[in-house]
Motif scaffolding. Sequence first.
Motif, PDB file in Angstrom:
ATOM      1  N   CYS A 133      13.595   0.855  -0.529  1.00 17.05           N
ATOM      2  CA  CYS A 133      13.367   0.955  -1.982  1.00 17.05           C
ATOM      3  C   CYS A 133      13.654  -0.372  -2.666  1.00 17.05           C
ATOM      4  CB  CYS A 133      14.240   2.061  -2.572  1.00 17.05           C
ATOM      5  SG  CYS A 133      13.679   3.728  -2.181  1.00 17.05           S
ATOM      6  N   ALA A 134      14.697  -1.054  -2.226  1.00 12.82           N
ATOM      7  CA  ALA A 134      15.002  -2.360  -2.807  1.00 12.82           C
ATOM      8  C   ALA A 134      13.881  -3.350  -2.539  1.00 12.82           C
ATOM      9  CB  ALA A 134      16.317  -2.882  -2.239  1.00 12.82           C
ATOM     10  N   MET A 135      13.279  -3.284  -1.352  1.00 17.22           N
ATOM     11  CA  MET A 135      12.160  -4.178  -1.038  1.00 17.22           C
ATOM     12  C   MET A 135      10.926  -3.840  -1.856  1.00 17.22           C
ATOM     13  SD  MET A 135      12.444  -4.570   3.085  1.00 17.22           S
ATOM     14  CE  MET A 135      11.021  -5.651   3.103  1.00 17.22           C
ATOM     15  N   LEU A 136      10.715  -2.537  -2.142  1.00 17.76           N
ATOM     16  CA  LEU A 136       9.542  -2.134  -2.913  1.00 17.76           C
ATOM     17  C   LEU A 136       9.681  -2.494  -4.381  1.00 17.76           C
ATOM     18  CD1 LEU A 136       8.848   1.398  -1.358  1.00 17.76           C
ATOM     19  CD2 LEU A 136       7.458  -0.655  -1.085  1.00 17.76           C
ATOM     20  N   PHE A 137      10.874  -2.308  -4.938  1.00 14.48           N
ATOM     21  CA  PHE A 137      11.056  -2.496  -6.369  1.00 14.48           C
ATOM     22  C   PHE A 137      11.605  -3.863  -6.739  1.00 14.48           C
ATOM     23  CE2 PHE A 137      11.492   2.180  -5.794  1.00 14.48           C
ATOM     24  CZ  PHE A 137      10.345   2.539  -6.470  1.00 14.48           C
ATOM     25  N   LYS A 147       0.806  -1.219   0.000  1.00 11.11           N
ATOM     26  CA  LYS A 147       0.000   0.000   0.000  1.00 11.11           C
ATOM     27  C   LYS A 147       0.845   1.277   0.000  1.00 11.11           C
ATOM     28  CE  LYS A 147      -4.076  -1.977   0.265  1.00 11.11           C
ATOM     29  NZ  LYS A 147      -5.114  -1.814  -0.803  1.00 11.11           N
ATOM     30  N   VAL A 148       2.147   1.143   0.119  1.00 15.06           N
ATOM     31  CA  VAL A 148       3.016   2.323   0.119  1.00 15.06           C
ATOM     32  C   VAL A 148       3.089   2.877  -1.298  1.00 15.06           C
ATOM     33  CG1 VAL A 148       5.328   3.205   0.591  1.00 15.06           C
ATOM     34  CG2 VAL A 148       4.351   1.429   2.054  1.00 15.06           C
ATOM     35  N   THR A 149       2.496   4.042  -1.503  1.00 11.12           N
ATOM     36  CA  THR A 149       2.482   4.652  -2.837  1.00 11.12           C
ATOM     37  C   THR A 149       3.574   5.698  -3.007  1.00 11.12           C
ATOM     38  OG1 THR A 149       0.866   6.309  -2.093  1.00 11.12           O
ATOM     39  CG2 THR A 149       0.008   4.280  -3.067  1.00 11.12           C
ATOM     40  N   ASP A 150       4.032   6.256  -1.913  1.00  8.57           N
ATOM     41  CA  ASP A 150       5.073   7.281  -2.001  1.00  8.57           C
ATOM     42  C   ASP A 150       5.841   7.296  -0.688  1.00  8.57           C
ATOM     43  OD1 ASP A 150       6.637   9.317  -2.952  1.00  8.57           O
ATOM     44  OD2 ASP A 150       5.226  10.906  -2.453  1.00  8.57           O
ATOM     45  N   MET A 151       7.146   7.516  -0.788  1.00  3.01           N
ATOM     46  CA  MET A 151       7.969   7.571   0.411  1.00  3.01           C
ATOM     47  C   MET A 151       9.127   8.523   0.185  1.00  3.01           C
ATOM     48  SD  MET A 151      10.139   4.585   2.363  1.00  3.01           S
ATOM     49  CE  MET A 151      11.453   4.673   1.140  1.00  3.01           C
ATOM     50  N   ARG A 152       9.364   9.354   1.148  1.00  2.00           N
ATOM     51  CA  ARG A 152      10.535  10.230   1.102  1.00  2.00           C
ATOM     52  C   ARG A 152      11.046  10.392   2.527  1.00  2.00           C
ATOM     53  NH1 ARG A 152       9.177  15.669   2.514  1.00  2.00           N
ATOM     54  NH2 ARG A 152       6.930  15.961   2.769  1.00  2.00           N
ATOM     55  N   TYR A 153      12.250  10.904   2.637  1.00  2.00           N
ATOM     56  CA  TYR A 153      12.753  11.177   3.970  1.00  2.00           C
ATOM     57  C   TYR A 153      13.427  12.536   3.988  1.00  2.00           C
ATOM     58  CZ  TYR A 153      17.647   9.962   2.810  1.00  2.00           C
ATOM     59  OH  TYR A 153      18.906   9.930   2.288  1.00  2.00           O
ATOM     60  N   VAL A 200      21.794  -5.483   0.079  1.00  3.03           N
ATOM     61  CA  VAL A 200      22.948  -5.239   0.932  1.00  3.03           C
ATOM     62  C   VAL A 200      23.603  -3.991   0.407  1.00  3.03           C
ATOM     63  CG1 VAL A 200      25.115  -6.137   1.816  1.00  3.03           C
ATOM     64  CG2 VAL A 200      23.243  -7.699   1.351  1.00  3.03           C
ATOM     65  N   ALA A 201      23.411  -2.878   1.079  1.00  3.43           N
ATOM     66  CA  ALA A 201      23.867  -1.587   0.586  1.00  3.43           C
ATOM     67  C   ALA A 201      25.144  -1.171   1.283  1.00  3.43           C
ATOM     68  CB  ALA A 201      22.788  -0.529   0.819  1.00  3.43           C
ATOM     69  N   PRO A 202      26.118  -0.597   0.533  1.00  5.24           N
ATOM     70  CA  PRO A 202      27.335  -0.119   1.182  1.00  5.24           C
ATOM     71  C   PRO A 202      27.050   1.036   2.110  1.00  5.24           C
ATOM     72  CG  PRO A 202      27.236   0.592  -1.109  1.00  5.24           C
ATOM     73  CD  PRO A 202      26.093  -0.354  -0.901  1.00  5.24           C
ATOM     74  N   ALA A 203      27.718   1.051   3.250  1.00  5.56           N
ATOM     75  CA  ALA A 203      27.501   2.106   4.231  1.00  5.56           C
ATOM     76  C   ALA A 203      28.199   3.383   3.806  1.00  5.56           C
ATOM     77  CB  ALA A 203      28.031   1.655   5.592  1.00  5.56           C
ATOM     78  N   ASP A 204      27.533   4.509   3.982  1.00  7.11           N
ATOM     79  CA  ASP A 204      28.115   5.806   3.710  1.00  7.11           C
ATOM     80  C   ASP A 204      28.787   6.343   4.964  1.00  7.11           C
ATOM     81  OD1 ASP A 204      27.209   5.765   1.132  1.00  7.11           O
ATOM     82  OD2 ASP A 204      25.350   6.843   1.594  1.00  7.11           O
ATOM     83  N   GLU A 205      29.587   7.388   4.775  1.00 12.49           N
ATOM     84  CA  GLU A 205      30.267   7.995   5.913  1.00 12.49           C
ATOM     85  C   GLU A 205      29.265   8.620   6.883  1.00 12.49           C
ATOM     86  OE1 GLU A 205      34.507   9.693   4.842  1.00 12.49           O
ATOM     87  OE2 GLU A 205      33.010  10.360   3.391  1.00 12.49           O
ATOM     88  N   ASP A 206      28.140   9.151   6.356  1.00 10.89           N
ATOM     89  CA  ASP A 206      27.187   9.837   7.209  1.00 10.89           C
ATOM     90  C   ASP A 206      26.074   8.932   7.683  1.00 10.89           C
ATOM     91  OD1 ASP A 206      24.976  11.429   4.777  1.00 10.89           O
ATOM     92  OD2 ASP A 206      26.010   9.512   4.747  1.00 10.89           O
ATOM     93  N   ASP A 207      26.225   7.625   7.475  1.00 11.64           N
ATOM     94  CA  ASP A 207      25.172   6.712   7.919  1.00 11.64           C
ATOM     95  C   ASP A 207      25.156   6.535   9.428  1.00 11.64           C
ATOM     96  OD1 ASP A 207      24.990   4.351   5.170  1.00 11.64           O
ATOM     97  OD2 ASP A 207      23.915   6.188   5.575  1.00 11.64           O
ATOM     98  N   GLY A 208      26.267   6.858  10.089  1.00 16.72           N
ATOM     99  CA  GLY A 208      26.318   6.690  11.530  1.00 16.72           C
ATOM    100  C   GLY A 208      26.569   5.264  11.976  1.00 16.72           C
ATOM    101  N   SER A 209      26.889   4.385  11.041  1.00 18.41           N
ATOM    102  CA  SER A 209      27.106   2.989  11.412  1.00 18.41           C
ATOM    103  C   SER A 209      28.487   2.752  11.979  1.00 18.41           C
ATOM    104  CB  SER A 209      26.896   2.081  10.189  1.00 18.41           C
ATOM    105  OG  SER A 209      27.847   2.389   9.197  1.00 18.41           O
ATOM    106  N   GLN A 249      20.553   5.969  10.491  1.00 17.60           N
ATOM    107  CA  GLN A 249      21.112   5.522   9.212  1.00 17.60           C
ATOM    108  C   GLN A 249      20.093   5.648   8.082  1.00 17.60           C
ATOM    109  OE1 GLN A 249      22.280   1.540  10.154  1.00 17.60           O
ATOM    110  NE2 GLN A 249      23.930   2.195  11.508  1.00 17.60           N
ATOM    111  N   PRO A 250      19.524   6.826   7.858  1.00 16.85           N
ATOM    112  CA  PRO A 250      18.420   6.959   6.899  1.00 16.85           C
ATOM    113  C   PRO A 250      18.811   6.695   5.456  1.00 16.85           C
ATOM    114  CG  PRO A 250      19.139   9.116   7.634  1.00 16.85           C
ATOM    115  CD  PRO A 250      19.855   8.122   8.487  1.00 16.85           C
ATOM    116  N   ASP A 251      20.046   7.048   5.064  1.00 20.23           N
ATOM    117  CA  ASP A 251      20.455   6.804   3.672  1.00 20.23           C
ATOM    118  C   ASP A 251      20.460   5.315   3.362  1.00 20.23           C
ATOM    119  OD1 ASP A 251      22.773   9.418   4.196  1.00 20.23           O
ATOM    120  OD2 ASP A 251      20.981   9.559   2.968  1.00 20.23           O
ATOM    121  N   TRP A 252      21.091   4.557   4.256  1.00 20.96           N
ATOM    122  CA  TRP A 252      21.125   3.115   4.067  1.00 20.96           C
ATOM    123  C   TRP A 252      19.727   2.512   4.118  1.00 20.96           C
ATOM    124  CZ3 TRP A 252      19.662  -0.254   8.087  1.00 20.96           C
ATOM    125  CH2 TRP A 252      19.809  -1.619   7.790  1.00 20.96           C
ATOM    126  N   LEU A 253      18.919   2.945   5.106  1.00 20.39           N
ATOM    127  CA  LEU A 253      17.588   2.380   5.270  1.00 20.39           C
ATOM    128  C   LEU A 253      16.685   2.733   4.099  1.00 20.39           C
ATOM    129  CD1 LEU A 253      15.815   0.713   7.102  1.00 20.39           C
ATOM    130  CD2 LEU A 253      15.196   2.774   8.348  1.00 20.39           C
TER     131      LEU A 253
END
Length: 211
Positions: free
Chosen positions: A165-169, A117-123, A176-185, A156-160
């Motif tokens: 999006c991968a689950m939706l599409f 049912k998710v038609t649109d998502m942004r952060y 398995v997404a590479p972690a960014d410097e600003d992900d806080g991981s 970790q919003p960028d990674w999440l």
Amino acid sequence: MTATVAPPRTPGTYLVGKYLLPAERVVIVQRRHYAAMATPLAVFFGGFAAALFLDIALPTSAAGARDLIWLAWSGTCFYLAWALLDWWFYRFVITNKRVMLVHGIILRQVDMMPMGKVTDMRYERSVPGRLLGYGAFIMESAGKDQALSRVPFISQPDWLYREICAMLFTPDLIAVAPADEDDGSGAGPGAYRVSWAGFGPEDEDPDAEAR
């Protein structure tokens, strides 16, 4: 007629596992970012500073006023403790079928939105969010009344965002997404953060060892 007995749940999954369907599996589960505690901590320490200032400024004869001031400040202690418990029990959950918010201390609440049912998502990421590593998710669905629309203080919003999006599409794949410097991981650039294959009510909680 034989009654069906539910199998015992593995310790560590009780906050999430008891809300899952038999064929449903958790992919991601998070608490809110620690920045969600900023307001309770500011009230606690700000109240302490104000109470200490008034305690020093008042004359020695105002013992009753001092008692009232520190009694009022003790209320911020209870507020901080309540906010900490609320943060601890809060869970943002992504399964292969839906998005859920499990929250509440005395009154336990489960808000959910089916993944289909998710038609649109942004952060959104404010300046403090970019510095500290959190953001807010805004989700829209086909229905008018949404139990789950805005989810603040996501770690970790960028990674999440990439994971969802991968689950939706590509729902048949586990991203398995590479972690960014600003992900806080703390993994650093180019490293890979663990993407859970999921766990159900009978499976070991992947986060149990970390606790």
